[in-house]
Design a protein around this motif. Structure first.
Motif, PDB file in Angstrom:
ATOM      1  N   GLY A  35       0.750  -1.199  -0.058  1.00  0.00           N
ATOM      2  CA  GLY A  35       0.007   0.084  -0.134  1.00  0.00           C
ATOM      3  C   GLY A  35       1.018   1.232   0.054  1.00  0.00           C
ATOM      4  N   ASP A  36       1.976   1.265   0.760  1.00  0.00           N
ATOM      5  CA  ASP A  36       2.959   2.287   0.738  1.00  0.00           C
ATOM      6  C   ASP A  36       3.444   2.645  -0.619  1.00  0.00           C
ATOM      7  N   VAL A  37       3.742   1.476  -1.340  1.00  0.00           N
ATOM      8  CA  VAL A  37       4.353   1.851  -2.845  1.00  0.00           C
ATOM      9  C   VAL A  37       3.401   2.298  -3.677  1.00  0.00           C
ATOM     10  N   TYR A  38       2.263   1.880  -3.317  1.00  0.00           N
ATOM     11  CA  TYR A  38       1.037   2.383  -4.341  1.00  0.00           C
ATOM     12  C   TYR A  38       0.954   4.094  -3.723  1.00  0.00           C
ATOM     13  N   ASP A  39       1.009   4.396  -2.657  1.00  0.00           N
ATOM     14  CA  ASP A  39       0.926   5.758  -2.176  1.00  0.00           C
ATOM     15  C   ASP A  39       2.240   6.588  -2.726  1.00  0.00           C
ATOM     16  N   ILE A  40       3.179   5.954  -2.720  1.00  0.00           N
ATOM     17  CA  ILE A  40       4.436   6.796  -3.551  1.00  0.00           C
ATOM     18  C   ILE A  40       4.355   6.880  -4.868  1.00  0.00           C
ATOM     19  N   SER A  41       3.868   5.974  -5.534  1.00  0.00           N
ATOM     20  CA  SER A  41       3.512   5.954  -6.924  1.00  0.00           C
ATOM     21  C   SER A  41       2.489   7.127  -7.239  1.00  0.00           C
ATOM     22  N   SER A  42       1.461   7.199  -6.170  1.00  0.00           N
ATOM     23  CA  SER A  42       0.268   8.302  -6.463  1.00  0.00           C
ATOM     24  C   SER A  42       0.922   9.708  -6.291  1.00  0.00           C
ATOM     25  N   VAL A  43       1.897   9.803  -5.132  1.00  0.00           N
ATOM     26  CA  VAL A  43       2.455  11.096  -4.901  1.00  0.00           C
ATOM     27  C   VAL A  43       3.222  11.600  -6.020  1.00  0.00           C
ATOM     28  N   VAL A  44       3.951  10.549  -6.822  1.00  0.00           N
ATOM     29  CA  VAL A  44       4.882  10.981  -7.891  1.00  0.00           C
ATOM     30  C   VAL A  44       3.955  11.411  -9.041  1.00  0.00           C
ATOM     31  N   GLY A  45       2.930  10.555  -9.220  1.00  0.00           N
ATOM     32  CA  GLY A  45       2.116  10.628 -10.356  1.00  0.00           C
ATOM     33  C   GLY A  45       1.172  12.066 -10.129  1.00  0.00           C
ATOM     34  N   ARG A  46       0.963  12.442  -9.119  1.00  0.00           N
ATOM     35  CA  ARG A  46       0.244  13.629  -9.189  1.00  0.00           C
ATOM     36  C   ARG A  46       1.150  14.811  -9.244  1.00  0.00           C
ATOM     37  N   ASP A  47       2.293  14.868  -8.735  1.00  0.00           N
ATOM     38  CA  ASP A  47       3.480  15.601  -8.927  1.00  0.00           C
ATOM     39  C   ASP A  47       3.811  15.900 -10.708  1.00  0.00           C
ATOM     40  N   LEU A  48       3.588  14.934 -10.987  1.00  0.00           N
ATOM     41  CA  LEU A  48       3.920  14.848 -12.718  1.00  0.00           C
ATOM     42  C   LEU A  48       2.503  15.797 -13.405  1.00  0.00           C
ATOM     43  N   LYS A 150      13.660  -8.775  -4.399  1.00  0.00           N
ATOM     44  CA  LYS A 150      14.047  -8.677  -5.741  1.00  0.00           C
ATOM     45  C   LYS A 150      12.742  -8.519  -6.713  1.00  0.00           C
ATOM     46  N   ALA A 151      11.653  -9.020  -6.467  1.00  0.00           N
ATOM     47  CA  ALA A 151      10.670  -8.782  -7.483  1.00  0.00           C
ATOM     48  C   ALA A 151      10.160  -7.541  -7.335  1.00  0.00           C
ATOM     49  N   GLN A 152       9.955  -7.193  -5.991  1.00  0.00           N
ATOM     50  CA  GLN A 152       9.323  -5.836  -5.825  1.00  0.00           C
ATOM     51  C   GLN A 152      10.483  -4.830  -6.371  1.00  0.00           C
ATOM     52  N   LEU A 153      11.504  -5.076  -6.014  1.00  0.00           N
ATOM     53  CA  LEU A 153      12.732  -3.927  -6.359  1.00  0.00           C
ATOM     54  C   LEU A 153      12.351  -3.737  -7.983  1.00  0.00           C
ATOM     55  N   LEU A 154      12.316  -4.937  -8.883  1.00  0.00           N
ATOM     56  CA  LEU A 154      12.005  -4.683 -10.378  1.00  0.00           C
ATOM     57  C   LEU A 154      10.802  -4.093 -10.609  1.00  0.00           C
ATOM     58  N   VAL A 155       9.705  -4.228 -10.006  1.00  0.00           N
ATOM     59  CA  VAL A 155       8.591  -3.485 -10.108  1.00  0.00           C
ATOM     60  C   VAL A 155       8.696  -1.974 -10.024  1.00  0.00           C
ATOM     61  N   VAL A 156       9.472  -1.708  -8.764  1.00  0.00           N
ATOM     62  CA  VAL A 156       9.507  -0.249  -8.580  1.00  0.00           C
ATOM     63  C   VAL A 156      10.413   0.292  -9.447  1.00  0.00           C
ATOM     64  N   GLN A 157      11.430  -0.402 -10.223  1.00  0.00           N
ATOM     65  CA  GLN A 157      12.373   0.173 -10.966  1.00  0.00           C
ATOM     66  C   GLN A 157      11.999   0.338 -12.179  1.00  0.00           C
ATOM     67  N   GLU A 158      10.681  -0.534 -12.663  1.00  0.00           N
ATOM     68  CA  GLU A 158      10.191  -0.467 -13.960  1.00  0.00           C
ATOM     69  C   GLU A 158       9.289   1.026 -13.649  1.00  0.00           C
ATOM     70  N   GLU A 159       8.450   1.001 -12.572  1.00  0.00           N
ATOM     71  CA  GLU A 159       7.589   2.192 -12.425  1.00  0.00           C
ATOM     72  C   GLU A 159       8.571   3.569 -12.467  1.00  0.00           C
ATOM     73  N   LEU A 160       9.560   3.461 -12.029  1.00  0.00           N
ATOM     74  CA  LEU A 160      10.452   4.778 -12.010  1.00  0.00           C
ATOM     75  C   LEU A 160      10.963   5.089 -13.317  1.00  0.00           C
ATOM     76  N   GLN A 161      11.186   3.938 -14.253  1.00  0.00           N
ATOM     77  CA  GLN A 161      11.596   4.257 -15.327  1.00  0.00           C
ATOM     78  C   GLN A 161      10.357   4.791 -16.087  1.00  0.00           C
ATOM     79  N   CYS A 162       9.320   4.505 -16.047  1.00  0.00           N
ATOM     80  CA  CYS A 162       7.944   4.853 -16.587  1.00  0.00           C
ATOM     81  C   CYS A 162       7.913   6.597 -16.161  1.00  0.00           C
ATOM     82  N   TYR A 163       8.207   6.797 -14.857  1.00  0.00           N
ATOM     83  CA  TYR A 163       8.052   8.324 -14.414  1.00  0.00           C
ATOM     84  C   TYR A 163       9.350   9.028 -15.018  1.00  0.00           C
ATOM     85  N   LYS A 164      10.431   8.494 -15.278  1.00  0.00           N
ATOM     86  CA  LYS A 164      11.615   9.249 -15.932  1.00  0.00           C
ATOM     87  C   LYS A 164      11.312   9.588 -17.272  1.00  0.00           C
TER      88      LYS A 164
END
Length: 168
Positions: A35-48, A150-164
């Protein structure tokens, strides 16, 4: 324009009431939940979104930059912890191999009959303070947890690439 500010103020009031998704950025990486990962994603998306639709672009850009740096720090901490656990397991395994080889050598010297260990058998001296302290199941659990991280890390890295991609 006035309506946009009112909506933003309402959103800030809602997030302040329950701690908001920004609280996830303040947590230790090892205490994060999905849930925290989704919250972080939401915050970054809102800022974008604010970057593309507002006159406050410099402030939104600075806020987004801080949040992305925080996410990268969290990822670094997770990767470091995972690598450390993996290295500890590797050292434990190597130590066990040396111990088994030493016991095999002692067994062949001490008696004419050589101790025959199968591939799934190990001799453990219960009085040895350096004996292995993990069961095979515990090691499997640790490896499974590491793989999940590691799987969670890869998912977060993919999301980060999308944001970049959206930033560039």
């Amino acid at each position: 324009m006035q309506q946009g500010r009112e909506e933003e103020e309402e959103l800030e009031e809602e997030t302040e009431a329950d701690g908001g998704p920004e609280r996830a950025l303040e947590k230790s990486p090892f205490q994060l939940t999905p849930g925290d990962v989704y919250d972080i994603s939401s915050v970054v998306g809102r800022d974008l979104l604010q970057l593309s639709a507002g006159p406050q672009v410099p402030a939104a850009l600075a806020r987004l930059q801080f949040r992305i740096v925080r996410v990268l720090e969290m990822l670094e901490a997770l990767v470091s912890e995972s690598s450390l656990a993996e290295e500890q397991l590797r050292m434990e395994r190597d130590g066990l191999r040396r111990e088994v080889e030493a016991l095999r050598g002692e067994g062949s010297r001490g008696s004419a009959q050589q101790l025959s260990l199968g591939p799934d058998k190990m001799v453990i001296d219960l009085t040895d303070p350096n004996r292995p302290r993990f069961t095979l199941q515990e090691l499997r659990d640790v490896l499974q947890e590491r793989n999940q991280l590691k799987a969670q890390l890869l998912v977060v890295q993919e999301e980060l690439q999308c944001y970049k991609r959206y930033i560039v």
